[in-house]
Design an enzyme around this catalytic site. Structure first.
Site, PDB file in Angstrom:
ATOM      1  N   GLY A  63      -0.248  -0.232  -6.291  1.00  0.00           N
ATOM      2  CA  GLY A  63      -1.112  -1.308  -5.834  1.00  0.00           C
ATOM      3  C   GLY A  63      -2.460  -0.797  -5.354  1.00  0.00           C
ATOM      4  N   GLN A  78      -5.148  -4.565   1.184  1.00  0.00           N
ATOM      5  CA  GLN A  78      -5.775  -3.755   0.139  1.00  0.00           C
ATOM      6  C   GLN A  78      -7.012  -4.414  -0.454  1.00  0.00           C
ATOM      7  OE1 GLN A  78      -2.876  -2.503  -2.758  1.00  0.00           O
ATOM      8  NE2 GLN A  78      -1.680  -1.366  -1.263  1.00  0.00           N
ATOM      9  N   ASP A  98       5.697  -3.649   5.648  1.00  0.00           N
ATOM     10  CA  ASP A  98       6.535  -2.877   4.731  1.00  0.00           C
ATOM     11  C   ASP A  98       7.906  -2.570   5.313  1.00  0.00           C
ATOM     12  OD1 ASP A  98       4.754  -2.811   2.643  1.00  0.00           O
ATOM     13  OD2 ASP A  98       3.864  -0.894   3.208  1.00  0.00           O
TER      14      ASP A  98
END
Length: 445
Positions: free
Chosen positions: A92, A166, A307
């Site tokens: 990613g 991100q 996560d």
């Protein structure tokens, strides 16, 4: 394809935690765009690292893999050959960073990657880059791989969704490098610690920016200075070992080494949360020491350590009280929909777990051995491994090759701590434990 066969196990001992993936990938990227030679010690060796290296070599960076470090000479002139194709693999970060980087060039750049990346969202980043003047063309459906980026972006202002950190991290890199000035506002910022990690790197390498609330401004035309950096242990990976140690029946501690309590990694906060819930966890020098202990459940905001949702879900099955994991929308857009994936697999073990609005509701319950699937997601595979070590009966987890993404020696680390985990090729078969439906009928859940 590989599978894990896991028997009930207790662990203790001392083990080194693998290097941080987040630091490794940012370090490789930034060293590759610096003017000069940088050295990265203890970099994580993984498919994502290799995808980043290959992409950076296409920029013109010279990357030498030494026995204990990477030596990277950055490209003197930041450019890409016409019609370059960047393959992001399943990463990613490579996907988002190089989509943004491609937008600073006048040459057309094609971004492609694995089928797994097809489900990873990119539209918010593309919208922000389009507002700066980039254009995109698609081989298939809009906002899906593969696509071609045409720049360069020019100075201005935009907004970018904060649903995935991100997007903002990639945009910050592009705005630092392109001819500015630029500014952007993060709308509804999530996963804040991971964007902060990117800002930490910019600060360390003298790439200036200014901040006003959720708005960030960049002068542009800034290249990072060269550096020498040693990658510390990955708190995200350490969470699985810590969970196994907490649930262990061993009276002896487990030492997780190479973890710096001053590191900027976001998942470090998970360890402080577990302490608050009653877990016996202490920081000492560059180690985390974990004793088997009981801990309570609770209402847990997942955003600071999104996560960790799979392994926290496993831990909550063994807590002394129910748990509600909330604010976890971002977990749906990872390598799998982790809310659904961990629910489906833990239910096979008899867990009392159900998805709710962007989260999970979990009641403590005994777990039973089962045949499970990783959903090709490294964090699901490792979380299920910890669950299986603390279940009644043997378990098998299919398609565990994905674990190499962040923890290539996961099985070796567990077995060095006296776990009973075997790695096999997928021709291994075993009789699965009772289904969840059987367990419900028997009154276990």
């Amino acid at each position: 394809m590989l599978a894990y066969k896991i028997s009930p196990s207790s662990i203790s001992g001392s083990v080194c935690v693998p290097p941080s993936k987040s630091h490794t990938l940012r370090a490789i990227f930034l060293a590759s765009i610096a003017q000069g030679t940088s050295t990265i010690y203890n970099a994580l060796t993984s498919p994502d690292s290799e995808a980043m290296i290959q992409a950076c070599e296409q920029l013109g960076a010279k990357i030498q893999k030494k026995s204990s470090f990477l030596e990277i000479t950055g490209t003197p002139h930041l450019s890409l050959p016409p019609n370059t194709i960047i393959n992001a693999g399943s990463s990613g970060i490579v996907f988002r960073f190089f989509t943004a980087l491609a937008a600073i060039f006048s040459e057309k750049v094609t971004i492609t990657g694995s089928s797994q990346l097809q489900r990873r969202p990119i539209a918010p980043l593309i919208h922000a880059l389009e507002n700066f003047g980039a254009t995109f063309s698609y081989e298939g459906a809009p906002y899906t791989l593969s696509f071609t980026v045409s720049g360069p972006i020019s100075s201005g202002y935009t907004e970018v969704s904060g649903d995935d950190s991100q997007y903002a991290s990639a945009l910050a890199m592009a705005c630092s490098l392109a001819e500015g000035p630029f500014s952007f506002t993060i709308v509804n910022p999530k996963e804040r610690p991971w964007f902060d990690l990117t800002l930490w790197w910019l600060e360390q390498l003298a790439m200036p920016y200014s901040q006003s609330g959720d708005t960030y401004s960049f002068l542009g035309k800034s290249r990072p200075r060269t550096f020498s950096y040693t990658v510390g242990g990955d708190f995200s990976s350490a969470a699985f070992l810590a969970a196994a140690a907490l649930l262990s029946k061993s009276p002896h501690p487990t030492y997780l080494n190479d973890l710096n309590s001053n590191d900027a990694q976001g998942d470090k906060e998970l360890f402080y949360l577990l302490q608050k819930l009653g877990a016996d966890i202490t920081f000492e020098n560059d180690s985390v020491i974990v004793f088997s202990s009981t801990f309570s459940g609770g209402n847990i905001d997942m955003d600071p350590f999104i996560d960790a949702l799979p392994i926290l879900a496993v831990l909550c099955c063994f807590a002394t009280s129910p748990s509600h994991l909330y604010n976890a929308r971002g977990a749906k857009d990872k390598e799998s929909d982790r809310i659904i994936a961990i629910t489906e697999e833990l239910q096979k073990m008899g867990a009392c777990i159900q998805p709710c609005h962007n989260g999970l509701l979990i009641n403590p319950s005994p777990l039973y051995g089962a045949s499970m699937h990783s959903h090709n997601d490294h964090r699901i595979a490792m979380a299920l491994s910890v669950a299986a070590m603390n279940a009644s009966g043997d378990s098998i987890i299919h398609d565990t090759e994905c674990v190499k993404k962040t923890f290539p020696n996961f099985i070796q680390a567990l077995n060095s701590l006296h776990a009973n985990v075997q790695e096999h090729h997928e021709h291994i078969s075993m009789r699965a434990a009772n289904s969840r439906q059987d367990l419900v009928r028997q009154g276990f859940c």
